[in-house]
Scaffold this motif. Structure first.
Motif, mmCIF file in Angstrom:
data_model
loop_
_atom_site.group_PDB
_atom_site.id
_atom_site.type_symbol
_atom_site.label_atom_id
_atom_site.label_comp_id
_atom_site.label_asym_id
_atom_site.label_seq_id
_atom_site.Cartn_x
_atom_site.Cartn_y
_atom_site.Cartn_z
ATOM 1 N N UNK A 6 -21.770 14.240 111.830
ATOM 2 C CA UNK A 6 -20.629 13.716 111.087
ATOM 3 C C UNK A 6 -19.328 14.201 111.706
ATOM 4 N N UNK A 7 -18.409 13.262 111.894
ATOM 5 C CA UNK A 7 -17.072 13.570 112.388
ATOM 6 C C UNK A 7 -16.095 13.127 111.310
ATOM 7 N N UNK A 30 -28.042 19.004 109.507
ATOM 8 C CA UNK A 30 -26.898 18.143 109.816
ATOM 9 C C UNK A 30 -25.719 18.945 110.346
ATOM 10 N N UNK A 31 -25.004 18.351 111.320
ATOM 11 C CA UNK A 31 -23.853 18.999 111.940
ATOM 12 C C UNK A 31 -22.591 18.221 111.590
ATOM 13 N N UNK A 32 -21.517 18.959 111.318
ATOM 14 C CA UNK A 32 -20.257 18.338 110.918
ATOM 15 C C UNK A 32 -19.107 18.947 111.693
ATOM 16 N N UNK A 33 -18.226 18.072 112.189
ATOM 17 C CA UNK A 33 -16.964 18.489 112.786
ATOM 18 C C UNK A 33 -15.847 17.949 111.908
ATOM 19 N N UNK A 34 -15.047 18.857 111.380
ATOM 20 C CA UNK A 34 -13.864 18.487 110.605
ATOM 21 C C UNK A 34 -12.638 18.510 111.504
ATOM 22 N N UNK A 35 -11.742 17.536 111.300
ATOM 23 C CA UNK A 35 -10.521 17.446 112.092
ATOM 24 C C UNK A 35 -9.336 17.277 111.154
ATOM 25 N N UNK A 36 -8.302 18.096 111.344
ATOM 26 C CA UNK A 36 -7.066 17.923 110.590
ATOM 27 C C UNK A 36 -5.938 18.546 111.394
ATOM 28 N N UNK A 37 -4.712 18.064 111.177
ATOM 29 C CA UNK A 37 -3.578 18.636 111.897
ATOM 30 C C UNK A 37 -2.631 19.395 110.975
ATOM 31 N N UNK A 38 -3.059 19.643 109.743
ATOM 32 C CA UNK A 38 -2.238 20.378 108.781
ATOM 33 C C UNK A 38 -2.591 21.867 108.884
ATOM 34 N N UNK A 39 -1.653 22.703 109.354
ATOM 35 C CA UNK A 39 -1.963 24.131 109.522
ATOM 36 C C UNK A 39 -2.408 24.813 108.231
ATOM 37 N N UNK A 76 -19.577 20.475 121.785
ATOM 38 C CA UNK A 76 -20.672 21.407 121.519
ATOM 39 C C UNK A 76 -21.519 20.971 120.328
ATOM 40 N N UNK A 77 -20.875 20.412 119.321
ATOM 41 C CA UNK A 77 -21.569 20.112 118.068
ATOM 42 C C UNK A 77 -22.190 18.715 118.014
ATOM 43 N N UNK A 78 -21.570 17.752 118.674
ATOM 44 C CA UNK A 78 -21.995 16.363 118.509
ATOM 45 C C UNK A 78 -22.574 15.798 119.802
ATOM 46 N N UNK A 79 -23.676 15.107 119.666
ATOM 47 C CA UNK A 79 -24.331 14.435 120.785
ATOM 48 C C UNK A 79 -24.013 12.946 120.661
ATOM 49 N N UNK A 80 -23.132 12.465 121.529
ATOM 50 C CA UNK A 80 -22.677 11.083 121.424
ATOM 51 C C UNK A 80 -23.699 10.082 121.964
ATOM 52 N N UNK A 81 -24.842 10.571 122.423
ATOM 53 C CA UNK A 81 -25.922 9.642 122.779
ATOM 54 C C UNK A 81 -26.776 9.316 121.567
ATOM 55 N N UNK A 111 -16.558 5.217 121.634
ATOM 56 C CA UNK A 111 -17.366 6.337 122.137
ATOM 57 C C UNK A 111 -18.682 6.501 121.375
ATOM 58 N N UNK A 112 -18.881 5.717 120.325
ATOM 59 C CA UNK A 112 -20.095 5.838 119.520
ATOM 60 C C UNK A 112 -21.217 4.997 120.104
ATOM 61 N N UNK A 113 -22.430 5.485 119.944
ATOM 62 C CA UNK A 113 -23.586 4.700 120.395
ATOM 63 C C UNK A 113 -24.011 3.758 119.264
#
Length: 198
Positions: A6-7, A30-39, A76-81, A111-113
């Motif tokens: 999960x991204x 399950x692996x999750x990458x969180x993204x945010x630009x709020x410090x 490191x966390x996500x395998x885009x294949x 970039x998603x399969x």
């Protein structure tokens, strides 16, 4: 194939029943990458995911999809294949038309399969309560990052080239994987959808 990656872009942690918690309750690996630009999100995120090797948080601007996708923690966390679910929930309406929001979303999708999913929810002025709309539009110009309200057709464009599942693009409160459900009429609506890359 079941989704185990999960991204979550524009995560705004913490929330109730965060993505990694929901995913791991069904599939512990399950692996999750969180993204945010709020410090201000960073310390909350670090506290929330401390000790969880399957979950990371990166500070990045969602509009800069190459930086998000090439970030060492993402790699490191996500395998885009393998299939990934990308969550863009209550995010894209913060991307102004001048920043090419459709290009940003397409940059992630490219970039998603096949077998991956995109989940998107977008605030709209469609059928908005008139009194609330007047207040919201008046306040919008004062926000640090103003909202861009988009119509249903404009929200649906984010899914171009993908296969919509469930009931398609409908109000967030009425979406269900089994079809549209009844729900109370809300004063402020959001269009949402889930789509698969084929």
């Amino acid at each position: 194939m079941a989704i185990r990656q999960f991204l979550d872009i524009g995560s705004g942690l913490p929330t109730q029943k965060n993505v990694h918690e929901a995913a791991q309750s069904v599939a512990p690996g399950s692996r999750t990458v969180y993204v945010d630009n709020d410090p201000s999100v960073l310390p909350h995120a670090q506290a929330l995911i401390q000790g969880d090797p399957q979950t990371v948080y990166i500070e990045a601007d969602a509009r800069d999809y190459p930086a998000v996708l090439r970030h060492p923690e993402t790699a490191r966390m996500l395998d885009f294949t393998k299939p990934i679910a990308v969550l863009l929930v209550a995010l894209v309406h913060f991307i102004d038309d001048s920043d090419d929001p459709y290009g940003v979303v397409a940059g992630y999708v490219d970039q998603l399969c096949p077998g991956s999913y995109v989940i998107l929810a977008h605030v709209t002025s469609d059928d908005i309560d008139p009194e609330l709309g007047e207040r919201m539009f008046g306040l919008n110009s004062q926000l640090r990052v103003p909202l861009t309200y988009r119509t249903k057709d404009e929200a649906a464009r984010f899914f171009d080239g993908l296969e919509l599942v469930g009931p398609g693009v409908i109000d967030l409160g009425r979406w269900s994987p089994d079809g549209e459900v009844d729900g109370p009429k809300r004063k402020l609506n959001s269009w949402c959808g889930v789509a698969r890359k084929v």
